[in-house]
Scaffold this motif. Structure first.
Motif, short mmCIF file in Angstrom:
data_model
loop_
_atom_site.label_atom_id
_atom_site.label_comp_id
_atom_site.label_asym_id
_atom_site.label_seq_id
_atom_site.Cartn_x
_atom_site.Cartn_y
_atom_site.Cartn_z
N ALA A 7 7.63 -13.49 17.57
CA ALA A 7 6.83 -13.59 18.74
C ALA A 7 5.37 -14.27 18.43
O ALA A 7 4.93 -14.05 17.15
N THR A 8 4.86 -14.13 18.63
CA THR A 8 3.54 -14.38 17.89
C THR A 8 3.62 -13.36 16.79
O THR A 8 4.59 -13.77 16.22
N LEU A 83 3.43 -7.92 27.37
CA LEU A 83 2.69 -8.68 26.57
C LEU A 83 3.53 -9.39 25.58
O LEU A 83 4.71 -9.19 24.88
N GLY A 84 3.29 -10.90 25.23
CA GLY A 84 4.00 -11.66 24.47
C GLY A 84 4.86 -12.76 25.12
O GLY A 84 4.78 -12.56 26.42
N ASP A 111 -0.11 -13.96 27.29
CA ASP A 111 0.01 -14.47 25.97
C ASP A 111 -0.74 -15.87 25.97
O ASP A 111 -0.48 -16.68 26.71
N ASN A 213 -4.50 -12.45 25.52
CA ASN A 213 -3.83 -11.61 24.46
C ASN A 213 -4.70 -10.29 24.78
O ASN A 213 -5.91 -10.03 24.96
N ASP A 258 5.25 -4.01 25.45
CA ASP A 258 4.82 -4.83 24.46
C ASP A 258 6.01 -5.55 23.85
O ASP A 258 6.70 -4.87 23.14
N THR A 260 5.15 -8.07 21.29
CA THR A 260 4.30 -9.01 20.46
C THR A 260 5.05 -9.21 18.88
O THR A 260 4.26 -9.73 18.21
N SER A 264 3.70 -5.01 15.65
CA SER A 264 2.84 -4.74 16.67
C SER A 264 1.57 -3.93 16.47
O SER A 264 1.63 -2.97 15.63
#
Length: 607
Positions: A7-8, A83-84, A111, A213, A258, A260, A264
């Protein structure tokens, strides 16, 4: 298999009312990051200078952190904050907000890199993708046919060079394989008004987007730094999000999911249960055009048939005999993964299946170049380079966390293969159902909601199946190239429902029913050992014995009924510490009747 799936904080500043839902959705500033929604019914939180979030005493010791905390410039609220913005994030957000919920829930996806294209090339088995399509249709969120970029009716493998298997021997698997059009899938899992104009197609999702973020880091379960950047209470959570421009939005959510990625910052791993560190899949890939001016057969690029997807090429004949390069490739093997696309475009990827520590990207790149030269494949143009990094295995998320990890953040990658996309997209169905059920409960409990979501991911049966696959990853990690050739040659001699179920490894995917119970896994294991070359079979049996001694219960528990199932993530209500009520009541009565004792101890007071 080589689906890289990557994901990031803040002190809540004093105010009369940190957040209160507005009577209608409106903009509180010119930025698109400052949308205020009234769909959520979360209880507002009053935060003053004497807030319990940061007491005067704490402030004395956190002054330096507090000074660096950004001040919120806008507020927002939602039912679920995701998140993401990778496939896992957009999948769960899309199903949570799907038409099957009749617009009941407000889902906000956050994000700052939301507009960035997905980099990985995703490959999936066709029957698994069809199962995904059926799931999304059941949520009234159909995925279009445009999500498939290329279909191969057959899949090829090369395991020659060991166990009297000729180097040129081709193993053909009659199971179709697909390449996902990552841009089309990304659009399908996006809201219509968030699809880039430069791309064709419409988005179908119904969640909202904020390009910011979180700025938190978990220091213990449900404790985050900087203080106040993420705070949980009995009705939800308050979190600060920051955009690349520095705008800070304070978001109130009933639940946070989450997505991410593997590492994480806010989902902690369980350190109370013994676990093995993750292994790492590393690959160097190129989407390239090849020179076909002097090839004898345009249906092939070197040995790779253009109407087949090549899943494994574990041959090492491209290295000089006795060379240092050959020695390294035999000890730390890599394989070629090849996807012939249209005309002379091919995606090549030199891959280390799983290793600890990870093989270097440079090593993979050099081996790719050596292989291409040996096979007589001339690259005329490189359109893309891919650097694939996938943690595999490792510990599961810690229990009792309020933030729900999903995708890589919840260690959902297959521990033996690196497959992730179909697992995450299939899991998004059961997780979305669990969360929506909790949100619809009039007595919403965020702790119970988080536990229900985690249990939908890692139920006791899912954990048992994963434990079996973790051993598989550990066994693969210790093999040289000869062992891996023997392993996979035997693996694909099994009936498809056996090996296909192992590669799927997730409820709802085709053939997974052949691995969901201890008996099914034991049957698979016994059948598999019988297909292996004798020295690989003996190594596996010895590894099973040693692993069971060193790692304890997980493997035996996954293939026998004697040890029950692992503990899952079911919600367990915390009992109030009331002690022996009758004894305390009696003591209080006697004290009050006493002519000597004047005060009732605090422990005996009514709670």
């Amino acid at each position: 298999m080589i689906a890289a799936f990557t994901a990031t904080v803040a002190l809540l500043t004093p105010s009369t009312l940190a957040f209160a839902p507005a009577p209608a959705r409106c903009n509180t500033a010119t930025s698109k990051n400052s949308i205020l929604s009234s769909q959520s019914t979360l209880t507002p939180i009053t935060i003053t200078t004497r807030s319990t979030i940061l007491s005067k005493r704490t402030a004395l010791f956190a002054q330096s952190d507090a000074e660096s905390v950004p001040v919120p410039t806008s507020n927002d609220s939602c039912d679920v904050l995701v998140l993401g913005s990778g496939p896992a994030a957009r999948s769960i957000a899309t199903l949570l907000a799907s038409p099957s919920s009749n617009g009941s829930f407000d889902i906000l996806l956050a994000d700052s890199n939301y507009d960035r294209r997905w980099a990985p090339n995703y490959g999936v088995w066709q029957d698994e993708w069809k199962a995904i399509e059926q799931l999304y249709s059941s949520f009234k969120q159909p995925l279009g046919a445009s999500c498939i970029d290329r279909l191969w009716e057959v899949t090829d493998c090369f395991f020659g060079g060991s166990f009297d298997i000729p180097v040129e021997n081709r193993v053909r698997i009659d199971r179709p394989y697909c390449r996902i059009d990552r841009d089309a899938l990304r659009r399908q899992l996006s809201p219509k008004d968030e699809v880039e104009v430069k791309n064709d197609g419409d988005g179908n999702a119904n969640y909202r987007v904020i390009r910011s973020n979180h700025i938190s880091k978990a220091t213990a379960v449900n404790i985050y730094s900087p203080a106040g950047s993420m705070v949980h209470d009995d009705s939800g959570s308050t979190v600060l999000l920051q955009s690349k421009d520095g705008d800070v939005t304070q978001v109130r959510a009933k639940l946070i999911v989450d997505c991410t990625g593997h590492e994480s910052r806010i989902v902690l791993k369980d350190d109370r249960v013994k676990s093995i560190p993750p292994g790492f899949q590393i690959a160097y890939g190129v989407l390239a055009k090849v020179d076909e001016s002097n090839i004898p057969d345009s249906d092939y690029a070197g040995p790779y048939y253009k109407e087949a997807m090549t899943l494994f090429d574990y041959r090492t004949d491209h290295f000089p005999e006795g060379s240092n390069e050959l020695s390294k490739a035999e000890k730390a093997p890599t394989f070629m993964y090849a996807m012939p696309l249209n005309d002379n475009r091919i995606f090549f990827e030199e891959t280390s299946l799983v290793a600890r520590p990870a093989l270097s990207f440079q090593e993979c790149k050099e081996r790719y170049l050596t292989r291409m030269e040996h096979l007589g494949i001339t690259i005329t143009e490189i359109e893309e380079e891919e650097f694939c990094y996938i943690p595999m295995g490792g510990p599961l998320p810690a229990k009792d966390q309020r933030v729900v990890g999903f995708g890589g953040a919840a260690a959902m990658v297959h521990p033996s293969t690196g497959y992730h996309l179909c697992r995450a997209m299939m899991a998004s169905g059961s997780v979305a159902e669990a969360i929506r059920k909790e949100l619809a409960n009039k007595n919403f409990n965020p702790d119970r909601a988080a536990a229900s979501a985690y249990n939908a991911i890692w139920s006791p049966t899912n954990i048992a199946q994963r434990n079996f696959a973790v051993f598989g990853g550990e066994f693969l990690m210790k093999q040289n190239v000869e062992g891996l050739r023997g392993f996979f040659d035997g693996f694909f001699k099994l009936p498809l429902e056996f090996w296909g179920g192992f590669l799927a490894g997730w409820p709802g995917l085709p053939n997974n029913e052949n691995h969901e119970t201890w008996w099914a896994r034991l049957k698979f294991g016994l059948s598999f050992v019988s297909k292996l070359p004798p020295q690989v079979a003996l190594d596996m049996l010895a590894s099973i014995a040693m692993y069971s001694i060193t790692e304890g219960v997980p493997l035996p528990q996954s293939v026998t009924p004697l040890l029950g199932l692992p503990d899952g993530y079911e919600y367990k209500e915390k009992n109030a510490a009331v002690g022996d009520v009758a004894a305390k009541a009696e003591a209080k009565k006697l004290i009050m009747e006493s002519t000597v004792e004047e005060f009732v101890p605090v422990a005996f007071e009514q709670k």
